[in-house]
Design an enzyme around this catalytic site. Structure first.
Site, mmCIF file in Angstrom:
data_model
loop_
_atom_site.group_PDB
_atom_site.id
_atom_site.type_symbol
_atom_site.label_atom_id
_atom_site.label_comp_id
_atom_site.label_asym_id
_atom_site.label_seq_id
_atom_site.Cartn_x
_atom_site.Cartn_y
_atom_site.Cartn_z
ATOM 1 N N VAL A 3 4.156 1.627 1.872
ATOM 2 C CA VAL A 3 3.827 0.518 2.714
ATOM 3 C C VAL A 3 4.683 -1.067 2.220
ATOM 4 O O VAL A 3 3.860 -1.638 1.605
ATOM 5 C CB VAL A 3 2.487 0.684 3.445
ATOM 6 C CG1 VAL A 3 2.262 -0.669 4.311
ATOM 7 C CG2 VAL A 3 2.472 1.946 4.144
ATOM 8 N N GLY B 51 0.623 -1.082 -0.005
ATOM 9 C CA GLY B 51 0.350 -0.243 -0.533
ATOM 10 C C GLY B 51 0.811 1.353 -0.393
ATOM 11 O O GLY B 51 2.475 1.236 0.291
ATOM 12 N N ARG B 52 0.301 2.440 0.128
ATOM 13 C CA ARG B 52 1.139 3.760 0.332
ATOM 14 C C ARG B 52 0.273 4.080 1.279
ATOM 15 O O ARG B 52 -1.518 4.422 1.379
ATOM 16 C CB ARG B 52 0.865 4.499 -1.560
ATOM 17 C CG ARG B 52 1.405 6.002 -1.379
ATOM 18 C CD ARG B 52 1.933 6.202 -3.086
ATOM 19 N NE ARG B 52 2.947 5.280 -3.275
ATOM 20 C CZ ARG B 52 4.193 5.875 -3.357
ATOM 21 N NH1 ARG B 52 4.123 6.915 -2.293
ATOM 22 N NH2 ARG B 52 5.399 5.143 -3.744
ATOM 23 N N GLY B 53 0.648 5.268 1.774
ATOM 24 C CA GLY B 53 0.221 5.754 3.028
ATOM 25 C C GLY B 53 0.324 7.649 2.845
ATOM 26 O O GLY B 53 1.217 7.261 1.754
ATOM 27 N N GLY B 54 0.319 8.810 3.446
ATOM 28 C CA GLY B 54 0.306 9.655 3.111
ATOM 29 C C GLY B 54 1.360 10.021 2.725
ATOM 30 O O GLY B 54 1.893 11.211 2.139
ATOM 31 N N ASP C 115 -6.687 13.423 9.579
ATOM 32 C CA ASP C 115 -6.788 12.985 8.091
ATOM 33 C C ASP C 115 -7.452 11.318 7.862
ATOM 34 O O ASP C 115 -7.385 10.906 7.875
ATOM 35 C CB ASP C 115 -4.985 12.160 7.554
ATOM 36 C CG ASP C 115 -5.256 11.840 5.670
ATOM 37 O OD1 ASP C 115 -6.249 13.112 5.485
ATOM 38 O OD2 ASP C 115 -4.109 11.473 5.560
#
Length: 413
Positions: free
Chosen positions: A23, A16-19, A127
């Site tokens: 990840v 995944g990808r966070g802000g 967020d």
């Protein structure tokens, strides 16, 4: 195998990808377990300070996914957290569309429970959105939500890392006061929770003003209208008791909004008791594993060890011929010593009518028995010169009597 970060975390595959960074699923060689690792570059002071703030959050709550540890290596930093395998609320709504009211109420209750723990530590998340609300893979069982991604979280009273006219957060889930540049506060997180509730029950993914205006009566100004403190009409598919709670979370004036997550949770629990019993539609929603299998070389207990390659010395030993076979156990290793045989006569010539010579004489030895001759050897021994024939017994007796008479005569004379 993957890259080993800081001598401890082995990066396996991106999940995944966070802000503020990607990840990865990683293996912690020290604790010997899989973790989720967010990797980012500290290219500027703001990013590094946000990283320090995020990894400093230590909130132990079943519905909060806070950083557990961190490490730095060259120009990269990472922090780790538990691996959550069921995807996010965004994926769940994308798969099933609007959720049944009781299921949505359960998820909102868990979100408010985790948010109450975050606010109790003086932290404002800033967020809250569907992509940051992760789910454990519980199948058709009770869902388990966890609030994640504290990349832009801020402790109340701490200095902001951006200019006052720069808005930080995800468009569509910002409270009205955030759009106006007000100081972050807990009610801003609660406004985002109200938008999450509408998203779960309707499936709409618009920005906040358009989303709320869609469900308000004409001419009332809606929740975003100036001075509107009463709840507009409930949108289609949203039960009235539940809509009253969401409308209280979506008030544009933060002073008219729910002030605490605990207060909003109590109102939600009261509304849930007025909802109908769970339906078959609700039981059909499944939170399944979204990560998939581990890559080749990794198993449930970590990296799979590779078989060692043979060394050159071992290869040479394998190439050498094997030792000669040992004799059978029935055969003695050393035959018993035998007396030197006497000279034997030459074997008889082979008669002309024979087509092949007589087979050679052979001997068979045993460990504790004398030689057993073959029939051919016995016949040959019968032809050897033997000892003289034995003297008859009467002749011996006469000789002994003569000697006795002689000795008697000598003694008498």
């Amino acid at each position: 195998m993957g890259e080993v970060f800081a001598g401890r975390y082995e990066l396996i595959d991106p999940i995944g990808r966070g802000g503020s960074g990607a990840v990865w699923r990683a293996w912690d060689h020290r604790r010997r377990r899989y973790v989720a690792a967010k990797v980012l570059r500290h290219s500027d002071a703001h990013t590094l300070l946000r990283f320090v703030r995020e990894q400093a959050v230590r909130i132990d709550h079943p519905h909060v996914l806070a950083p557990a540890s961190w490490a730095a290596d060259d120009d990269k930093v990472l922090f780790t957290m538990d691996v959550v395998r069921g995807g996010s609320l965004a994926q769940l709504v994308a798969d099933y569309g609007p959720l049944p009211p009781r299921l949505a109420c359960t998820l909102l209750d868990q979100l408010l429970s985790g948010l109450a723990a975050v606010h109790a530590e003086g932290v404002i998340h800033r967020d809250i959105k569907p992509a940051n609300l992760l789910l454990e893979a519980t199948g058709t069982g009770r869902p388990h939500l966890r609030l994640s991604d504290f990349g832009i979280a801020l402790r109340k009273g701490e200095p902001r890392l951006t200019e006052t006219d720069h808005v930080v957060g995800t468009p569509g889930y910002l409270a009205p006061e955030q759009l106006l540049g007000a100081e972050p506060d807990f009610p801003a997180d609660l406004f985002a929770v109200g938008l999450i509730g509408l998203y779960l029950l309707t499936g709409y993914k618009s920005d906040a003003p358009a989303l709320v205006q869609r469900f308000t009566a004409q001419g009332t100004g809606g929740v975003y209208g100036a001075g509107a403190h009463s709840a507009p009409n409930a949108p289609v598919g949203v039960p009235e008791p539940l809509w009253q709670v969401l409308a209280g979370l979506l008030q544009p004036d933060p002073q008219a909004r729910f002030r605490t997550a605990t207060g909003a949770r109590k109102a939600l629990m009261a509304a849930a008791r007025l909802l109908p019993e769970p339906s078959l539609e609700e039981e059909a929603v499944e939170v399944f594993d979204q990560l998939g299998p581990l890559p080749v070389g990794f198993g449930p207990n970590g990296p799979v060890p590779r078989p060692p390659e043979p060394t050159p010395a071992l290869s040479l030993a394998l190439a050498l011929p094997s030792a000669p076979p040992q004799p059978e156990p029935s055969e003695p290793l050393h035959p018993p010593e035998q007396p030197t045989p006497t000279t034997r006569p030459d074997p008889e010539p082979v008669p002309p009518h024979r087509s092949s010579p007589r087979p050679a004489l052979t001997r068979t030895y045993t460990a504790h028995s004398p030689e057993v001759p073959t029939p051919a050897a016995s016949a040959a021994r019968q032809r050897r010169p033997g000892p003289p024939p034995k003297v008859a017994i009467p002749v011996v007796v006469v000789a002994l009597l003569c000697l006795a008479v002689g000795f008697w005569a000598l003694a008498a004379g």
